[in-house]
Design a protein around this motif. Structure first.
Motif, short mmCIF file in Angstrom:
data_model
loop_
_atom_site.label_atom_id
_atom_site.label_comp_id
_atom_site.label_asym_id
_atom_site.label_seq_id
_atom_site.Cartn_x
_atom_site.Cartn_y
_atom_site.Cartn_z
N ALA A 28 53.94 70.11 34.28
CA ALA A 28 54.37 68.64 33.89
C ALA A 28 54.22 67.26 34.68
CB ALA A 28 55.68 68.75 32.98
N ARG A 29 54.66 67.74 35.82
CA ARG A 29 54.52 66.49 37.02
C ARG A 29 53.26 66.16 37.44
NH1 ARG A 29 60.26 67.47 40.32
NH2 ARG A 29 61.79 67.34 38.83
N ARG A 30 52.29 66.77 37.00
CA ARG A 30 51.17 66.78 37.97
C ARG A 30 50.31 65.36 37.94
NH1 ARG A 30 49.76 68.72 33.08
NH2 ARG A 30 47.96 68.32 31.83
N TRP A 31 50.42 64.74 36.80
CA TRP A 31 49.91 63.08 37.17
C TRP A 31 50.69 62.28 37.72
CZ3 TRP A 31 44.96 62.74 35.74
CH2 TRP A 31 44.43 63.56 34.81
N VAL A 32 52.03 62.23 37.50
CA VAL A 32 52.97 61.35 37.86
C VAL A 32 53.60 61.46 39.30
CG1 VAL A 32 53.07 60.22 35.79
CG2 VAL A 32 54.76 61.95 36.24
N GLU A 33 53.84 63.00 39.52
CA GLU A 33 54.67 63.27 40.63
C GLU A 33 53.80 64.27 41.62
OE1 GLU A 33 58.72 63.87 40.44
OE2 GLU A 33 58.67 62.81 38.38
N ARG A 34 52.64 63.83 42.24
CA ARG A 34 51.64 64.71 42.68
C ARG A 34 52.52 65.61 43.79
NH1 ARG A 34 45.95 63.73 44.03
NH2 ARG A 34 46.30 61.85 43.59
N SER A 37 55.00 68.10 42.22
CA SER A 37 54.07 69.09 41.46
C SER A 37 53.49 70.10 42.41
CB SER A 37 53.02 68.45 40.70
OG SER A 37 52.35 69.44 39.85
N LEU A 38 53.15 69.66 43.49
CA LEU A 38 52.41 70.80 44.46
C LEU A 38 53.69 71.58 45.09
CD1 LEU A 38 49.98 68.60 46.46
CD2 LEU A 38 49.71 70.90 45.45
N GLU A 39 54.65 71.07 45.36
CA GLU A 39 55.74 71.76 46.05
C GLU A 39 56.33 72.68 44.94
OE1 GLU A 39 58.67 68.64 46.82
OE2 GLU A 39 57.38 67.84 48.56
N TYR A 40 56.69 72.47 43.68
CA TYR A 40 56.99 73.55 42.78
C TYR A 40 56.00 74.52 42.59
CZ TYR A 40 61.30 71.13 41.43
OH TYR A 40 62.61 70.70 41.46
N ALA A 41 54.78 74.08 42.39
CA ALA A 41 53.68 75.32 42.28
C ALA A 41 53.65 76.11 43.42
CB ALA A 41 52.27 74.50 42.06
N THR A 42 53.65 75.56 44.54
CA THR A 42 53.63 76.26 45.75
C THR A 42 54.67 77.32 45.92
OG1 THR A 42 52.57 74.76 47.25
CG2 THR A 42 53.73 76.36 48.24
N VAL A 207 43.45 51.18 34.06
CA VAL A 207 44.32 50.39 35.22
C VAL A 207 45.98 50.22 34.70
CG1 VAL A 207 44.89 48.56 36.81
CG2 VAL A 207 42.61 49.66 36.77
N ASP A 208 45.84 49.52 33.58
CA ASP A 208 47.22 49.22 32.86
C ASP A 208 48.06 50.35 32.65
OD1 ASP A 208 46.54 46.61 33.15
OD2 ASP A 208 45.83 46.11 31.14
N LEU A 209 47.27 51.50 31.81
CA LEU A 209 48.07 52.52 31.49
C LEU A 209 48.64 53.47 32.80
CD1 LEU A 209 45.77 53.61 28.70
CD2 LEU A 209 48.06 52.87 28.38
N ALA A 210 47.60 53.61 33.40
CA ALA A 210 47.96 54.60 34.93
C ALA A 210 49.16 53.71 35.69
CB ALA A 210 46.76 54.62 35.69
N SER A 211 49.05 52.57 35.61
CA SER A 211 50.09 51.80 36.34
C SER A 211 51.33 51.88 35.52
CB SER A 211 49.94 50.16 36.59
OG SER A 211 48.76 50.04 37.26
N ARG A 212 51.37 51.56 34.22
CA ARG A 212 52.49 51.60 33.43
C ARG A 212 53.44 53.29 33.41
NH1 ARG A 212 51.45 52.55 27.06
NH2 ARG A 212 51.26 54.69 28.05
N ASP A 213 52.30 54.09 33.41
CA ASP A 213 52.75 55.61 33.56
C ASP A 213 53.28 56.16 34.88
OD1 ASP A 213 52.32 55.52 30.56
OD2 ASP A 213 50.24 56.38 30.65
N GLY A 214 53.10 55.31 35.84
CA GLY A 214 53.24 55.84 37.14
C GLY A 214 52.20 56.96 37.52
N ASN A 215 50.94 57.00 37.00
CA ASN A 215 50.14 57.96 37.17
C ASN A 215 49.18 57.80 38.23
OD1 ASN A 215 47.58 59.74 37.10
ND2 ASN A 215 47.48 59.61 34.84
N GLY A 216 49.54 57.83 39.53
CA GLY A 216 49.09 57.72 40.84
C GLY A 216 47.67 58.65 40.94
N VAL A 217 47.65 59.55 40.23
CA VAL A 217 46.52 60.37 40.37
C VAL A 217 45.08 59.39 39.86
CG1 VAL A 217 45.13 62.55 39.77
CG2 VAL A 217 47.52 62.54 40.44
N MET A 218 45.37 59.01 38.83
CA MET A 218 44.26 58.22 38.12
C MET A 218 44.19 56.98 38.42
SD MET A 218 42.20 59.78 36.19
CE MET A 218 41.70 58.25 35.73
#
Length: 336
Positions: A28-34, A37-42, A207-218
């Motif tokens: 659930a966190r993969r897009w916005v809390e990279r 998300s990695l820590e939890y998956a590990t 750009v706007d959507l990724a910024s709004r959502d905090g989607n650092g990946v995109m």
């Protein structure tokens, strides 16, 4: 962060350490809390390994799916492939259709990045087949990813009209979290089709959507495609600013693929400013990264750009060699 530190942090937030819950949070966190998300998956993978039975095996597979996703979105295609193949061994198609379809979407991206459009097409077809009996609501995330991969394969294969139709279908299905990616892919498609006005609109939306959502990946990719549009429109200053944003975000994430894209894009800006020396320096670095990481999908364009630089400098022999490389790479781009 060291493994003990990761485990301590996760346990402090989630004392039970249940791998199923850890996996759900990681995905659930993969897009916005990279990082989270990695820590939890590990941690989910470690917990699942300590267990036994079908449930533990399934949780190992789901953890590997998340790790594969992160590897792909930092340009580590070999690692992504390895995680995907391992995950498949833990997740039978008959019991995990949605997860396996998502893995096929990841594999499709790996394949077309390596220039194997044929294998990418097969992966997409298999993934969509697994979802055929599921409702659009259930299957929307995986189906969107598969359709975006198909649209990219179609664009790379010269089927631009079909790519547009596929993108429209992906847009209809896409969950909110996928919209920055949908806009990015649409901007890339329009850019390749020469429609700068619409490409600029979709790049700005990404750009706007990724910024709004905090989607650092995109966000780094959104800035990169916006920069490419600025370059095509003849606005080098704005292009450099956007590429600088993409580079900063990509560097922080350790994203090799965006690094290669930025080097190539900045070379285009330099060429537009008649700065051949800067362009050649940037293209050499882009070519080095692309060859080392097997980004075949980028190597042809880099070779053609390098050929133009050599031709501008009057080195026709070197230009011809780069054209030959581009032709060879095109021949190696296997299509179905």
């Amino acid at each position: 962060m060291s493994m003990p530190a990761i485990r301590k942090k996760v346990h402090s937030e989630l004392p039970s350490g249940d791998p199923a819950l850890l996996n759900r949070i990681a995905w659930a966190r993969r897009w916005v809390e990279r990082d989270s998300s990695l820590e939890y998956a590990t941690e989910a993978q470690l917990k699942a390994k300590a267990g036994s039975g079908k449930r533990s095996r399934a949780e190992q597979g789901l953890a590997l799916r998340t790790l594969a996703w992160h590897a792909l979105w930092t340009g580590h295609m070999d690692t992504a492939m390895q995680h995907c193949l391992k995950a498949e061994g833990y997740l039978p198609e008959s019991q995990h259709r949605d997860a396996r379809a998502g893995i096929y979407a990841l594999l499709a991206v790996v394949h077309y990045t390596r220039g194997r459009l044929d294998l990418a097409t097969c992966a997409v077809d298999r993934g969509l087949w697994l979802l055929k009996d599921m409702t659009d609501g259930e299957a929307a995330p995986a189906q969107t990813s598969l359709l975006l991969a198909r649209a990219t394969v179609q664009r790379l294969g010269g089927e631009r009209a079909r790519a547009g139709i596929t993108l429209s279908r992906a847009r209809e299905l896409a969950p909110e979290e996928h919209m920055p990616l949908v806009e990015y892919c649409t901007a890339r498609w329009l850019l390749s089709d020469g429609d700068m006005v619409k490409a600029a609109d979709h790049a700005a939306r990404s750009v706007d959507l990724a910024s709004r959502d905090g989607n650092g990946v995109m966000l780094s990719y959104a800035h990169a495609v916006q920069a490419s549009v600025h370059t095509a429109e003849g606005h080098p200053y704005e292009a450099r600013l956007s590429f600088a944003q993409a580079r900063k975000l990509g560097k922080a994430a350790g994203d090799l693929f965006i690094d290669c894209i930025v080097h190539t894009g900045l070379a285009s800006v330099a060429r537009s400013e008649k700065n051949t020396d800067e362009a050649q320096t940037l293209l050499r670095e882009a070519a080095r990264i692309a060859k080392r990481e097997n980004y075949a999908v980028l190597r042809k364009g880099i070779a053609l750009d390098m050929a133009e630089c050599f031709e501008t400098a009057g080195d026709y022999k070197a230009a011809l060699e780069q054209h030959k490389l581009a032709w060879r790479l095109q021949d190696d781009m296997r299509m179905r």
